[in-house]
Design an enzyme around this catalytic site. Structure first.
Site, PDB file in Angstrom:
ATOM      1  N   HIS A 307       0.761  -1.324  -0.135  1.00 26.29           N
ATOM      2  CA  HIS A 307      -0.051  -0.014   0.039  1.00 26.29           C
ATOM      3  C   HIS A 307       0.939   1.291   0.201  1.00 26.29           C
ATOM      4  CE1 HIS A 307      -2.895   2.785   1.217  1.00 26.29           C
ATOM      5  NE2 HIS A 307      -3.884   1.977   0.651  1.00 26.29           N
ATOM      6  N   ASP A 364      -8.159  -4.834   0.137  1.00 22.86           N
ATOM      7  CA  ASP A 364      -8.627  -5.509  -1.141  1.00 22.86           C
ATOM      8  C   ASP A 364      -8.245  -7.114  -1.206  1.00 22.86           C
ATOM      9  OD1 ASP A 364     -10.281  -3.867  -2.345  1.00 22.86           O
ATOM     10  OD2 ASP A 364      -8.515  -2.868  -3.308  1.00 22.86           O
TER      11      ASP A 364
HETATM   12  N1  ACO Z   1       4.197  -7.865  -4.725  1.00 29.93           N
HETATM   13  C1  ACO Z   1       5.517  -7.874  -5.055  1.00 29.93           C
HETATM   14  N2  ACO Z   1       6.255  -6.799  -4.817  1.00 29.93           N
HETATM   15  C2  ACO Z   1       5.733  -5.655  -4.536  1.00 29.93           C
HETATM   16  C3  ACO Z   1       4.334  -5.446  -4.418  1.00 29.93           C
HETATM   17  C4  ACO Z   1       3.612  -6.710  -4.481  1.00 29.93           C
HETATM   18  N3  ACO Z   1       2.152  -6.485  -4.363  1.00 29.93           N
HETATM   19  N4  ACO Z   1       4.079  -4.119  -4.143  1.00 29.93           N
HETATM   20  C5  ACO Z   1       5.006  -3.479  -4.139  1.00 29.93           C
HETATM   21  N5  ACO Z   1       6.258  -4.309  -4.304  1.00 29.93           N
HETATM   22  C6  ACO Z   1       7.534  -4.002  -4.328  1.00 29.93           C
HETATM   23  C7  ACO Z   1       7.970  -3.384  -5.498  1.00 29.93           C
HETATM   24  O1  ACO Z   1       8.432  -4.295  -6.591  1.00 29.93           O
HETATM   25  C8  ACO Z   1       9.126  -2.384  -4.932  1.00 29.93           C
HETATM   26  O2  ACO Z   1      10.288  -3.279  -4.723  1.00 29.93           O
HETATM   27  P1  ACO Z   1      11.823  -2.731  -5.199  1.00 29.93           P
HETATM   28  O3  ACO Z   1      12.054  -1.726  -3.836  1.00 29.93           O
HETATM   29  O4  ACO Z   1      12.682  -3.921  -4.862  1.00 29.93           O
HETATM   30  O5  ACO Z   1      11.949  -2.153  -6.444  1.00 29.93           O
HETATM   31  C9  ACO Z   1       8.686  -2.210  -3.683  1.00 29.93           C
HETATM   32  O6  ACO Z   1       7.812  -3.112  -3.213  1.00 29.93           O
HETATM   33  C10 ACO Z   1       7.962  -0.861  -3.314  1.00 29.93           C
HETATM   34  O7  ACO Z   1       6.823  -0.747  -4.114  1.00 29.93           O
HETATM   35  P2  ACO Z   1       6.206   0.515  -5.271  1.00 29.93           P
HETATM   36  O8  ACO Z   1       5.729  -0.074  -6.314  1.00 29.93           O
HETATM   37  O9  ACO Z   1       7.285   1.406  -5.210  1.00 29.93           O
HETATM   38  O10 ACO Z   1       5.392   0.959  -3.744  1.00 29.93           O
HETATM   39  P3  ACO Z   1       4.265   1.897  -4.187  1.00 29.93           P
HETATM   40  O11 ACO Z   1       3.912   2.543  -2.851  1.00 29.93           O
HETATM   41  O12 ACO Z   1       4.595   2.763  -5.490  1.00 29.93           O
HETATM   42  O13 ACO Z   1       2.942   0.985  -4.628  1.00 29.93           O
HETATM   43  C11 ACO Z   1       1.117  -0.375  -4.736  1.00 29.93           C
HETATM   44  C12 ACO Z   1       1.836   0.436  -3.878  1.00 29.93           C
HETATM   45  C13 ACO Z   1       0.501   0.320  -5.974  1.00 29.93           C
HETATM   46  C14 ACO Z   1      -0.218  -0.482  -3.842  1.00 29.93           C
HETATM   47  C15 ACO Z   1       1.920  -1.588  -4.752  1.00 29.93           C
HETATM   48  O14 ACO Z   1       2.136  -2.002  -3.548  1.00 29.93           O
HETATM   49  C16 ACO Z   1       1.095  -2.823  -5.981  1.00 29.93           C
HETATM   50  O15 ACO Z   1       1.222  -2.667  -6.970  1.00 29.93           O
HETATM   51  N6  ACO Z   1       0.334  -3.740  -5.008  1.00 29.93           N
HETATM   52  C17 ACO Z   1      -0.529  -4.685  -5.684  1.00 29.93           C
HETATM   53  C18 ACO Z   1      -1.773  -3.985  -6.339  1.00 29.93           C
HETATM   54  C19 ACO Z   1      -2.914  -3.715  -4.846  1.00 29.93           C
HETATM   55  O16 ACO Z   1      -3.042  -4.494  -4.140  1.00 29.93           O
HETATM   56  N7  ACO Z   1      -3.279  -2.599  -5.064  1.00 29.93           N
HETATM   57  C20 ACO Z   1      -4.485  -1.929  -4.103  1.00 29.93           C
HETATM   58  C21 ACO Z   1      -3.893  -1.050  -3.500  1.00 29.93           C
HETATM   59  S1  ACO Z   1      -5.141  -0.459  -1.893  1.00 29.93           S
HETATM   60  C22 ACO Z   1      -6.427   0.199  -2.837  1.00 29.93           C
HETATM   61  O17 ACO Z   1      -6.046   0.830  -3.900  1.00 29.93           O
HETATM   62  C23 ACO Z   1      -7.512   0.131  -2.075  1.00 29.93           C
END
Ligand code: ACO
Length: 428
Positions: A307, A364
């Protein structure tokens, strides 16, 4: 004593006031940055460090896993309030009295019809259309059916527009589903509660009676409360920024619906259940999918994990996990996918990749399991989220207009070609 932040650029110092919120959050007020520095701007893709507004609606602390609407904890609201009470609280700032809530509900009921001509628009969509696309289009179409613009200086005008959309949106959401399911449209029943009536509009069979089920109504009510607001997320920021151009409420909401649709935002609930189903189909080997999620060469992400702001736990996920257990048990449903979800969560919480990056299940991760148990098909999960988020979007739009915020217009750092001369086509 007021606090000051000092910025030094090329030996020259600039001072900026520090703003402090009621929960002691501090922010550097850079409103004068460009003016005082001669055009220097900030760069913050994704606005990870940027406060776009001051807001009195929702407080969240991602590190401590705190979420409060107008000062009330999400845990308490989910347990004690109903969705319409929470909607009133978010939009108008205080919990309604019994008389206020009754009036609010009866005003909504009085507006719960949708112009018959809207059906013609719905008819034009292919049955296969995703209900989110249909919902955003129909919400946009409401602008044409309600052309008079809202005078935001009139509380009465504002109230009427709010009641109108709270009344019509559940009808449009249910219709988007019924169109896809090949069912005749239903207008609901004013004698039912707001959530119960929505369920009736969704599920009433043309040849049968609708029997309301308190367990189902309560479970959906709770899910809608958990989704009702979440401060300046992607769709809410969209609603505020579109509204900041003084586009109307319905047009701003339609934009918010589109922003919510994306799989990184509200679309995640659909993506989660599809992922869990795929793991089940593949034989249920959660370790294989954990490895894929960690592999940087593989675009696969563990949907429902991570998140932007919760870097400890998502308080809504805790409530929902418990609720998923209760709903499945009370409805007598065995769902293998729930076991897969719990297995994945257990493994992720012990895995250094997820622990180091502070990736925890979000709201979610479990919501789709409940929706499925309630008989809501997967493509309707994100529309359900939109229905829940509607009061939050409205509250944020209202606040933005009442505070007379300026039009949203970020800056950029240009990295393209510098000036060059035009080449005639034969010389390129
Ligand atoms: N699975 C695997 N790796 C992940 C995930 C995941 N779900 N989420 C983040 N990471 C990793 C990234 O690859 C990144 O790794 P790195 O540092 O080695 O490059 C690190 O964790 C940070 O991730 P970011 O994408 O920079 O985090 P950000 O805060 O920008 O994104 C987000 C948050 C979009 C929610 C992301 O965690 C994601 O894509 N999750 C899956 C989709 C999801 O569940 N979305 C719902 C959000 S809640 C809502 O809208 C109600």
């Amino acid at each position: 004593m007021s606090r000051i932040a000092t910025l030094e650029i090329d030996g020259k110092k600039y001072e900026f006031p520090i703003v402090e919120g009621t929960e002691n959050e501090i922010a550097i007020d850079i409103k004068s940055l460009r003016g005082s520095t001669g055009g220097i701007t900030t760069l913050d893709p994704g606005y990870k460090n940027t406060g776009s507004c001051e807001s009195a609606i929702t407080f969240l602390n991602g590190e401590k896993g705190v979420l409060r609407y107008r000062g009330y904890s999400i845990e308490e609201l989910a347990e004690k309030a109903n969705f319409l009470e929470v909607a009133y609280l978010l939009i108008f700032g205080e919990l309604p009295t019994r008389a206020q809530l009754d009036k609010f509900h009866s005003d909504i009921k009085a507006q719960s019809h949708v112009d018959e001509d809207v059906k013609k628009i719905l008819d034009g969509f292919p049955k296969s259309a995703h209900p989110m696309g249909v919902l955003s289009s129909l919400t946009s179409a409401l602008v044409a059916f309600n052309p008079s613009s809202v005078n935001v200086d009139s509380e009465e005008d504002m109230y009427n527009a709010i009641v109108r959309i709270l009344a019509k949106f559940p009808v449009l959401t249910a219709w988007a589903y019924r169109k896809r399911a090949g069912l005749p449209l239903d207008y609901g029943d004013d004698s039912l509660g707001y959530v119960d009536n929505f369920l009736k509009m969704m599920f009433k069979k043309p040849n049968g009676e609708y029997a309301s089920d308190k367990k189902v109504v309560d479970a959906l009510d709770k899910l809608l409360i958990l989704h009702a607001d979440h401060e300046q997320n992607c769709s809410t920021s969209t609603v505020r920024i579109v509204g900041s151009s003084h586009a109307g409420l319905f047009a701003s909401l339609s934009a918010g619906i589109n922003a919510l649709w994306g799989p990184l935002h509200g679309g995640a609930n659909q993506a989660v259940i599809e992922m869990l189903e795929a793991i089940k189909e593949d034989g249920g080997d959660t370790k294989k999918f954990m490895a894929k999620a960690k592999d940087k060469e593989d675009p696969f992400r563990l949907m429902g994990f991570g998140h932007r702001v919760y870097k400890n736990f998502d308080p809504r996920a805790k409530i929902i996990k418990k609720s998923a257990d209760e709903v499945l048990e009370s409805l007598g449903i065995q769902d293998e996918v729930l076991d897969i979800a719990k297995g994945l969560e257990r493994e992720a919480l012990e895995d250094s990749y997820f622990v180091d990056r502070k990736l925890y299940p979000n709201v979610d991760f479990y919501s789709g399991i409940i929706y499925r148990a309630l008989g809501i098909p997967v493509e309707m999960f994100t529309p359900m989220f939109a229905l829940g988020r509607l009061p939050g979007w409205i509250a944020q739009w209202r606040e933005m207009r009442l505070r007379k915020e300026p039009i949203g217009r970020p800056r950029q750092v240009y990295i393209g070609e510098t000036q060059r001369s035009f080449k005639p086509i034969e010389n390129r």
